[in-house]
Scaffold this motif. Structure first.
Motif, PDB file in Angstrom:
ATOM      1  N   PRO A 192       0.841  -1.204   0.000  1.00  0.00           N
ATOM      2  CA  PRO A 192       0.000   0.000   0.000  1.00  0.00           C
ATOM      3  C   PRO A 192       0.872   1.248   0.000  1.00  0.00           C
ATOM      4  O   PRO A 192       1.826   1.349   0.774  1.00  0.00           O
ATOM      5  N   LEU A 193       0.556   2.212  -0.847  1.00  0.00           N
ATOM      6  CA  LEU A 193       1.384   3.403  -0.984  1.00  0.00           C
ATOM      7  C   LEU A 193       0.872   4.581  -0.158  1.00  0.00           C
ATOM      8  O   LEU A 193       1.637   5.260   0.508  1.00  0.00           O
ATOM      9  N   HIS A 194      -0.426   4.843  -0.212  1.00  0.00           N
ATOM     10  CA  HIS A 194      -0.978   6.002   0.492  1.00  0.00           C
ATOM     11  C   HIS A 194      -1.039   5.727   2.001  1.00  0.00           C
ATOM     12  O   HIS A 194      -1.408   4.626   2.413  1.00  0.00           O
ATOM     13  N   PRO A 195      -0.680   6.697   2.845  1.00  0.00           N
ATOM     14  CA  PRO A 195      -0.742   6.494   4.309  1.00  0.00           C
ATOM     15  C   PRO A 195      -2.121   6.073   4.800  1.00  0.00           C
ATOM     16  O   PRO A 195      -2.230   5.305   5.768  1.00  0.00           O
ATOM     17  N   TYR A 196      -3.167   6.540   4.141  1.00  0.00           N
ATOM     18  CA  TYR A 196      -4.525   6.139   4.539  1.00  0.00           C
ATOM     19  C   TYR A 196      -4.761   4.664   4.240  1.00  0.00           C
ATOM     20  O   TYR A 196      -5.323   3.939   5.066  1.00  0.00           O
ATOM     21  N   THR A 197      -4.338   4.212   3.071  1.00  0.00           N
ATOM     22  CA  THR A 197      -4.460   2.795   2.725  1.00  0.00           C
ATOM     23  C   THR A 197      -3.667   1.939   3.706  1.00  0.00           C
ATOM     24  O   THR A 197      -4.132   0.885   4.144  1.00  0.00           O
ATOM     25  N   SER A 226      -7.622  22.391   3.699  1.00  0.00           N
ATOM     26  CA  SER A 226      -6.931  22.854   2.495  1.00  0.00           C
ATOM     27  C   SER A 226      -5.875  21.828   2.104  1.00  0.00           C
ATOM     28  O   SER A 226      -5.475  20.986   2.908  1.00  0.00           O
ATOM     29  N   GLY A 227      -5.423  21.898   0.866  1.00  0.00           N
ATOM     30  CA  GLY A 227      -4.393  20.971   0.409  1.00  0.00           C
ATOM     31  C   GLY A 227      -4.910  19.546   0.370  1.00  0.00           C
ATOM     32  O   GLY A 227      -6.020  19.279  -0.090  1.00  0.00           O
ATOM     33  N   CYS A 228      -4.113  18.624   0.868  1.00  0.00           N
ATOM     34  CA  CYS A 228      -4.517  17.223   0.937  1.00  0.00           C
ATOM     35  C   CYS A 228      -5.530  17.043   2.052  1.00  0.00           C
ATOM     36  O   CYS A 228      -5.275  17.427   3.203  1.00  0.00           O
ATOM     37  N   ALA A 229      -6.673  16.459   1.740  1.00  0.00           N
ATOM     38  CA  ALA A 229      -7.739  16.303   2.734  1.00  0.00           C
ATOM     39  C   ALA A 229      -7.311  15.417   3.899  1.00  0.00           C
ATOM     40  O   ALA A 229      -7.862  15.523   4.999  1.00  0.00           O
ATOM     41  N   PHE A 230      -6.322  14.567   3.677  1.00  0.00           N
ATOM     42  CA  PHE A 230      -5.898  13.625   4.714  1.00  0.00           C
ATOM     43  C   PHE A 230      -4.814  14.199   5.626  1.00  0.00           C
ATOM     44  O   PHE A 230      -4.503  13.597   6.647  1.00  0.00           O
ATOM     45  N   HIS A 231      -4.268  15.381   5.317  1.00  0.00           N
ATOM     46  CA  HIS A 231      -3.081  15.854   6.038  1.00  0.00           C
ATOM     47  C   HIS A 231      -3.278  16.058   7.545  1.00  0.00           C
ATOM     48  O   HIS A 231      -2.335  15.845   8.315  1.00  0.00           O
ATOM     49  N   PRO A 232      -4.486  16.448   8.061  1.00  0.00           N
ATOM     50  CA  PRO A 232      -4.601  16.612   9.511  1.00  0.00           C
ATOM     51  C   PRO A 232      -4.442  15.302  10.300  1.00  0.00           C
ATOM     52  O   PRO A 232      -4.168  15.329  11.501  1.00  0.00           O
ATOM     53  N   ARG A 233      -4.590  14.163   9.633  1.00  0.00           N
ATOM     54  CA  ARG A 233      -4.514  12.867  10.322  1.00  0.00           C
ATOM     55  C   ARG A 233      -3.290  12.055   9.905  1.00  0.00           C
ATOM     56  O   ARG A 233      -3.128  10.922  10.350  1.00  0.00           O
ATOM     57  N   CYS A 234      -2.460  12.611   9.049  1.00  0.00           N
ATOM     58  CA  CYS A 234      -1.351  11.869   8.462  1.00  0.00           C
ATOM     59  C   CYS A 234      -0.060  12.068   9.248  1.00  0.00           C
ATOM     60  O   CYS A 234       0.351  13.204   9.508  1.00  0.00           O
ATOM     61  N   SER A 235       0.584  10.976   9.612  1.00  0.00           N
ATOM     62  CA  SER A 235       1.848  11.048  10.356  1.00  0.00           C
ATOM     63  C   SER A 235       3.013  11.461   9.461  1.00  0.00           C
ATOM     64  O   SER A 235       4.077  11.843   9.963  1.00  0.00           O
ATOM     65  N   SER A 236       2.829  11.386   8.145  1.00  0.00           N
ATOM     66  CA  SER A 236       3.888  11.753   7.200  1.00  0.00           C
ATOM     67  C   SER A 236       3.651  13.128   6.580  1.00  0.00           C
ATOM     68  O   SER A 236       4.221  13.450   5.534  1.00  0.00           O
ATOM     69  N   CYS A 237       2.808  13.946   7.211  1.00  0.00           N
ATOM     70  CA  CYS A 237       2.415  15.236   6.659  1.00  0.00           C
ATOM     71  C   CYS A 237       3.624  16.165   6.499  1.00  0.00           C
ATOM     72  O   CYS A 237       4.452  16.298   7.398  1.00  0.00           O
ATOM     73  N   MET A 238       3.710  16.813   5.320  1.00  0.00           N
ATOM     74  CA  MET A 238       4.730  17.825   5.055  1.00  0.00           C
ATOM     75  C   MET A 238       4.039  19.172   4.838  1.00  0.00           C
ATOM     76  O   MET A 238       2.817  19.248   4.732  1.00  0.00           O
ATOM     77  N   SER A 296      -4.908   9.870  13.987  1.00  0.00           N
ATOM     78  CA  SER A 296      -5.256  10.895  14.979  1.00  0.00           C
ATOM     79  C   SER A 296      -6.450  11.698  14.489  1.00  0.00           C
ATOM     80  O   SER A 296      -6.646  11.888  13.284  1.00  0.00           O
ATOM     81  N   GLY A 297      -7.245  12.190  15.433  1.00  0.00           N
ATOM     82  CA  GLY A 297      -8.369  13.044  15.074  1.00  0.00           C
ATOM     83  C   GLY A 297      -9.515  12.297  14.419  1.00  0.00           C
ATOM     84  O   GLY A 297      -9.527  11.076  14.326  1.00  0.00           O
ATOM     85  N   ASP A 298     -10.496  13.062  13.973  1.00  0.00           N
ATOM     86  CA  ASP A 298     -11.689  12.508  13.336  1.00  0.00           C
ATOM     87  C   ASP A 298     -11.703  12.858  11.852  1.00  0.00           C
ATOM     88  O   ASP A 298     -10.931  13.695  11.372  1.00  0.00           O
TER      89      ASP A 298
END
Length: 319
Positions: free
Chosen positions: A245-250, A283-295, A272-274
């Motif tokens: 799996p490539l995407h952090p959500y996947t 804004s930006g990537c919709a997944f970024h508030p919950r992503c541990s790899s967020c840049m 993390s979070g809801d």
């Protein structure tokens, strides 16, 4: 030489307007959803509840009208199709709903429910319709003697078989199965999944299989599209998605699949979070508030889908 897909979905969007006259908000239920399904293939849409999977299925079959985008079935653009073409399309695309009880008319016998598609399309004589109903019930593992019973007299698994039989009545090419086993016991789930796979092999059916259960999807799908907040973030072959799996959500979804094999156990990724409010997405990537790899770029710029080997992923980690 590649064959043209049976179903082509391109940049499909659906916007709902909610609230009062003085305080209206627009909710983007699905954004720029694109995928295709080949003849005889099962394409699965997976993701958390509320990510837009069911809305996508309903927009394709036009139970809800999409705001924009194109849906082509057998190269026919359904958005520009005439009412006659849409009526013909409904014979070729059928739907199996999540709740097998709510989708059946409680005042009609099973025989009448299964004969209804023939009546609506003015097909066959009364005697031929009865013969077709008996054949459909036997095809999905139900006794034809039950055709004079009402939906409440059947179990959940039996009702779902009735829903599948109704979908098969007009010999469709594509079936959209919206969470068809989520309301069933595990043992009954296996029976219904095996039935769907047997019918696919027998009639060369294509499936759009909508589910949140990745263990179920692994059993039945050929390709998988992962949805998050109305967008597809990763698409790939089943083997590639589960092994790499490539995407952090996947990666997070797959880490939550329960297993009794110690060798297959992996560290669970807790998000993390809801899930963000679709009325005011990040804004930006919709997944970024919950992503541990967020840049930093993830917070301001939406990632574009990119081909990585056989997979397509929308993530700045691969740009």
């Amino acid at each position: 030489m590649t064959t043209r897909p049976l179903l082509e979905v391109q940049d499909l969007q659906k916007v709902f307007t909610v609230g009062t006259m003085l305080n209206r908000k627009k909710i983007h239920a699905i954004r720029n959803v694109s995928f295709s399904i080949q003849e005889g293939e099962t394409f699965a849409l997976v993701g958390e509840s509320g990510c837009g999977k069911s809305t996508t299925g309903r927009a394709i079959i036009r139970l809800t009208k999409p705001t924009s985008g194109t849906v082509k079935f057998n190269s026919v653009d359904l958005g520009n199709a005439s009412n006659r073409d849409i009526r013909t399309m409904r014979r070729d695309i059928q739907m199996v709903f999540q709740d097998p009880y709510a989708s059946l008319n409680p005042r009609m016998t099973i025989g009448r429910i299964l004969a209804e598609p023939y009546r609506l399309h003015n097909l066959y004589s009364q005697k031929e319709r009865e013969e077709k109903v008996i054949h459909l019930m036997e095809e999905v593992g139900l006794r034809s003697a039950y055709r004079n019973r009402f939906p409440h007299e059947f179990s959940g698994g039996q009702r779902q078989r009735i829903g599948i039989a109704r979908a098969l009545a007009l010999h469709p090419k594509l079936i959209i199965a919206d969470e068809p086993v989520s309301a069933l016991d595990v043992s009954v789930q296996a029976q219904v999944l095996n039935l769907l796979m047997d019918l696919q092999e027998k009639y060369k059916l294509s499936y759009l299989f909508i589910s949140h259960d990745l263990s179920v999807v692994k059993h039945i799908s050929h390709r998988i599209g992962v949805m998050y907040l109305g967008e597809i973030v990763e698409v790939g072959e089943k083997e590639d998605i589960y092994s790499n799996p490539l995407h952090p959500y996947t990666q997070s979804l797959l880490s939550c699949i329960p297993t009794i094999n110690k060798k297959e156990k992996s560290e669970r990724i807790i998000l993390s979070g809801d899930v963000p409010n679709p009325a005011s997405p990040p804004s930006g990537c919709a997944f970024h508030p919950r992503c541990s790899s967020c840049m930093e770029i993830c917070k301001s710029e939406k990632p574009k889908p990119r081909q990585i080997d056989k997979q397509v992923v929308a993530c700045h980690l691969y740009n």
